[in-house]
Motif scaffolding. Sequence first.
Motif, PDB file in Angstrom:
ATOM      1  N   LYS A 229       0.839  -1.197   0.000  1.00  0.00           N
ATOM      2  CA  LYS A 229       0.000   0.000   0.000  1.00  0.00           C
ATOM      3  C   LYS A 229       0.880   1.256   0.000  1.00  0.00           C
ATOM      4  O   LYS A 229       0.609   2.221  -0.728  1.00  0.00           O
ATOM      5  CB  LYS A 229      -0.915  -0.015   1.222  1.00  0.00           C
ATOM      6  CG  LYS A 229      -1.850   1.175   1.292  1.00  0.00           C
ATOM      7  CD  LYS A 229      -2.750   1.073   2.515  1.00  0.00           C
ATOM      8  CE  LYS A 229      -3.688   2.282   2.604  1.00  0.00           C
ATOM      9  NZ  LYS A 229      -4.571   2.196   3.804  1.00  0.00           N
ATOM     10  N   ILE A 230       1.932   1.235   0.832  1.00  0.00           N
ATOM     11  CA  ILE A 230       2.854   2.382   0.861  1.00  0.00           C
ATOM     12  C   ILE A 230       3.536   2.547  -0.497  1.00  0.00           C
ATOM     13  O   ILE A 230       3.717   3.659  -0.983  1.00  0.00           O
ATOM     14  CB  ILE A 230       3.904   2.203   1.970  1.00  0.00           C
ATOM     15  CG1 ILE A 230       3.220   2.203   3.338  1.00  0.00           C
ATOM     16  CG2 ILE A 230       4.954   3.302   1.922  1.00  0.00           C
ATOM     17  CD1 ILE A 230       4.160   2.008   4.493  1.00  0.00           C
ATOM     18  N   GLU A 231       3.896   1.441  -1.125  1.00  0.00           N
ATOM     19  CA  GLU A 231       4.538   1.483  -2.436  1.00  0.00           C
ATOM     20  C   GLU A 231       3.620   2.148  -3.455  1.00  0.00           C
ATOM     21  O   GLU A 231       4.056   2.940  -4.311  1.00  0.00           O
ATOM     22  CB  GLU A 231       4.880   0.049  -2.857  1.00  0.00           C
ATOM     23  CG  GLU A 231       6.009  -0.100  -3.843  1.00  0.00           C
ATOM     24  CD  GLU A 231       7.343   0.365  -3.322  1.00  0.00           C
ATOM     25  OE1 GLU A 231       7.769   1.453  -3.769  1.00  0.00           O
ATOM     26  OE2 GLU A 231       7.972  -0.323  -2.499  1.00  0.00           O
ATOM     27  N   GLY A 235       4.146   5.726  -5.604  1.00  0.00           N
ATOM     28  CA  GLY A 235       3.983   5.868  -7.056  1.00  0.00           C
ATOM     29  C   GLY A 235       3.114   7.066  -7.426  1.00  0.00           C
ATOM     30  O   GLY A 235       3.423   7.813  -8.373  1.00  0.00           O
ATOM     31  N   ILE A 236       2.013   7.237  -6.685  1.00  0.00           N
ATOM     32  CA  ILE A 236       1.112   8.375  -6.936  1.00  0.00           C
ATOM     33  C   ILE A 236       1.857   9.695  -6.717  1.00  0.00           C
ATOM     34  O   ILE A 236       1.773  10.632  -7.524  1.00  0.00           O
ATOM     35  CB  ILE A 236      -0.126   8.291  -6.027  1.00  0.00           C
ATOM     36  CG1 ILE A 236      -0.993   7.083  -6.437  1.00  0.00           C
ATOM     37  CG2 ILE A 236      -0.933   9.573  -6.088  1.00  0.00           C
ATOM     38  CD1 ILE A 236      -2.120   6.791  -5.459  1.00  0.00           C
ATOM     39  N   LEU A 241       4.748  14.601  -8.679  1.00  0.00           N
ATOM     40  CA  LEU A 241       6.000  15.369  -8.712  1.00  0.00           C
ATOM     41  C   LEU A 241       6.441  15.622 -10.149  1.00  0.00           C
ATOM     42  O   LEU A 241       6.907  16.721 -10.495  1.00  0.00           O
ATOM     43  CB  LEU A 241       7.087  14.628  -7.934  1.00  0.00           C
ATOM     44  CG  LEU A 241       8.474  15.275  -7.941  1.00  0.00           C
ATOM     45  CD1 LEU A 241       8.407  16.653  -7.272  1.00  0.00           C
ATOM     46  CD2 LEU A 241       9.471  14.384  -7.193  1.00  0.00           C
ATOM     47  N   GLU A 242       6.298  14.634 -11.030  1.00  0.00           N
ATOM     48  CA  GLU A 242       6.696  14.797 -12.420  1.00  0.00           C
ATOM     49  C   GLU A 242       5.872  15.890 -13.095  1.00  0.00           C
ATOM     50  O   GLU A 242       6.402  16.718 -13.860  1.00  0.00           O
ATOM     51  CB  GLU A 242       6.524  13.468 -13.164  1.00  0.00           C
ATOM     52  CG  GLU A 242       7.547  12.411 -12.775  1.00  0.00           C
ATOM     53  CD  GLU A 242       7.250  11.072 -13.448  1.00  0.00           C
ATOM     54  OE1 GLU A 242       6.272  10.999 -14.227  1.00  0.00           O
ATOM     55  OE2 GLU A 242       7.994  10.103 -13.182  1.00  0.00           O
ATOM     56  N   SER A 399       9.935  10.526   3.055  1.00  0.00           N
ATOM     57  CA  SER A 399       9.404   9.994   4.320  1.00  0.00           C
ATOM     58  C   SER A 399       8.709   8.658   4.102  1.00  0.00           C
ATOM     59  O   SER A 399       8.879   7.716   4.877  1.00  0.00           O
ATOM     60  CB  SER A 399       8.430  11.000   4.933  1.00  0.00           C
ATOM     61  OG  SER A 399       7.869  10.493   6.123  1.00  0.00           O
ATOM     62  N   LEU A 400       7.913   8.579   3.022  1.00  0.00           N
ATOM     63  CA  LEU A 400       7.228   7.312   2.712  1.00  0.00           C
ATOM     64  C   LEU A 400       8.233   6.199   2.421  1.00  0.00           C
ATOM     65  O   LEU A 400       8.024   5.041   2.815  1.00  0.00           O
ATOM     66  CB  LEU A 400       6.294   7.518   1.515  1.00  0.00           C
ATOM     67  CG  LEU A 400       5.010   8.317   1.793  1.00  0.00           C
ATOM     68  CD1 LEU A 400       4.328   8.677   0.476  1.00  0.00           C
ATOM     69  CD2 LEU A 400       4.058   7.522   2.687  1.00  0.00           C
ATOM     70  N   GLU A 401       9.304   6.543   1.733  1.00  0.00           N
ATOM     71  CA  GLU A 401      10.315   5.528   1.419  1.00  0.00           C
ATOM     72  C   GLU A 401      10.995   5.019   2.688  1.00  0.00           C
ATOM     73  O   GLU A 401      11.295   3.828   2.814  1.00  0.00           O
ATOM     74  CB  GLU A 401      11.343   6.103   0.442  1.00  0.00           C
ATOM     75  CG  GLU A 401      10.786   6.265  -0.963  1.00  0.00           C
ATOM     76  CD  GLU A 401      11.759   6.962  -1.899  1.00  0.00           C
ATOM     77  OE1 GLU A 401      11.605   6.820  -3.122  1.00  0.00           O
ATOM     78  OE2 GLU A 401      12.683   7.664  -1.406  1.00  0.00           O
ATOM     79  N   ARG A 402      11.217   5.952   3.647  1.00  0.00           N
ATOM     80  CA  ARG A 402      11.806   5.502   4.915  1.00  0.00           C
ATOM     81  C   ARG A 402      10.842   4.597   5.677  1.00  0.00           C
ATOM     82  O   ARG A 402      11.244   3.614   6.289  1.00  0.00           O
ATOM     83  CB  ARG A 402      12.196   6.716   5.770  1.00  0.00           C
ATOM     84  CG  ARG A 402      13.485   7.385   5.321  1.00  0.00           C
ATOM     85  CD  ARG A 402      13.991   8.361   6.395  1.00  0.00           C
ATOM     86  NE  ARG A 402      13.072   9.462   6.586  1.00  0.00           N
ATOM     87  CZ  ARG A 402      13.108  10.596   5.877  1.00  0.00           C
ATOM     88  NH1 ARG A 402      14.014  10.756   4.922  1.00  0.00           N
ATOM     89  NH2 ARG A 402      12.244  11.569   6.118  1.00  0.00           N
TER      90      ARG A 402
END
Length: 599
Positions: A229-231, A235-236, A241-242, A399-402
Amino acid sequence: MKLTRLYSNQAELFLPVQFNEQLSVVLAEIRRTENKGKTIHNIGKSTIARLVDFCLLKGKSQKFFLFKHSDLFSEFTFFLELNLEDGRYLTIARSVEATKPISILVTDYDVPDAKDVNTSEWSHIGLGMAPAKRLLDGLFDFSSISPYDYRDILGYVLREQDDYGEVFHLGKFKGPHREWKPFLAKLLGLDDSLTISLYEETDKEAKVDASISIYQLESGLTDKTDTAKIEGIIGIRKRELEEIQSTLDSLDFTRADSEASQELVEHVEEQISIKNEESYRLSQLAARLDDSLREESILFSPKQAKKLFAEAGIAFDGQIKHDFEQLIQFNRAISQERREYLLKEKSDTAARLSELGPELADLQLQRADLLSFLGNSATMEKFKDISNQVVELRAGISSLERQRDALNEVVRLRQEKRQIQERESQLQTAIEQDVRRCAEDPSSRYSEIQRYFDKIIYDVLDEHALLSVDPSPTGALEFSAEIVSPAGSTTSASRGFTFKKLLCIAFDLAVLRSYRFDKFPRFSYHDGVFESLEPRAKRRLISVFREYAELGLQPIITTLDSDLPDPVDSSDEAISSSEIVRRLHDDGKEGRLFRIDSF
């Protein structure tokens, strides 16, 4: 290995003690009328054991009487001669104050006074503690208890009054169970490597639990949060950001403004946002660490449970209570490990927070300077707005990646924990099988010591005694020695100090008898053996000591004359003058072990 004699370099202050080949008695006589019926101290009957231990390289402690009263004993050197298994004689000389205090003499003949031996004839001169211990370990060669050294067995052959409180867990073993239970398992003929491995796996599990707690705190998420779910959220955020970055790239500035804006976006604003996010994350982590540390307690109380069960008319005692207490002790050990990790993490977090304050203040000053240069055009306002969104999105993604990485680490650690628990379960099963195998084999060392132990108690008290080893719910070995009723149930008699002392003596003698055909100590030293026993039991205990002396062992005992069942030389059962190796008394310096003022 037997004791031959103990003496010093100051014979006028410390008379030599010549031990018998068989039973040796140190007798303390109460001669002063005012001391009749009192417990007398400082004449030295217990001190002989301490001096033997000192010569066998007991570690240096300022609490030990020789060092505590160094003003009295600094000039002393003590000598202990032993008769080794191969017939040779070994003399250990140890100075109280020398920097390298130990010398060793090995001969093929008895040396009544090693002070007369020329220095060049000594085997080793001026050794430190560590090399001297290694040397003695090799000379004694107690291979039957390898890889443990000779010092480990001494606690069970040199018993002072303070050593009778527990049969197995001696005062000398004040550390955790892992520091003495594996040796005791080896001594009883069990596979000590299984117990050592179990303790090692328990340590690993405690460290893994502590790491799991820290990563859970870092993630700030619940156990039910799915990394997938975090992954998806990451992605969103990256797609957002792009899109925003594309909008940002389409803005047009003059060269100077563009260069300044680029520096603002890529350095100052991003750094401020990242550090703010880091500060917030660490503050949250610190709060969660405080919560975890406050939660570190065991709320279950066996005493309260017993009261509640009693009110409900249900028994809460015996093995149930014992198992709960063992489980609580195990959990406390694990909780302590986890608490240490949490405290370290809290300290690191606080240190980083204290660094972030000055860093943020400096960045804010840089930001103010840059903004004053850029001006307030509409394009610039749009640029700043979009730039803030970019910075926030990047910080959020970071933060999400951590969080994702922390949760992934929790998953990995839980897999590792399951593997550890599987190995623990296998070891617990192996320990149970090992104990059962030894208990069912009448020729095993364990069964042999059990028989000798029971026979000694029965010969003295007309009651049986049970020496047993049981794996606890956590797999750790639990050792017990108890007097049992004819029906086989344990009695309260073994809880009293007098009977506990007798159980200690019986265990020590049973072990020595079992190892009498191995390279092993042949002597035992028991202080105050007859205190509080009734006369018939005392006579029977004397008979046991003599029986074991006939088997080739060397029992050494101390007693007050008032504790003897019969006057010296009054009968065949009574202690004889030939068995007394030292008489001490309370009538002046001449009666003390050290002929000096009391210390």
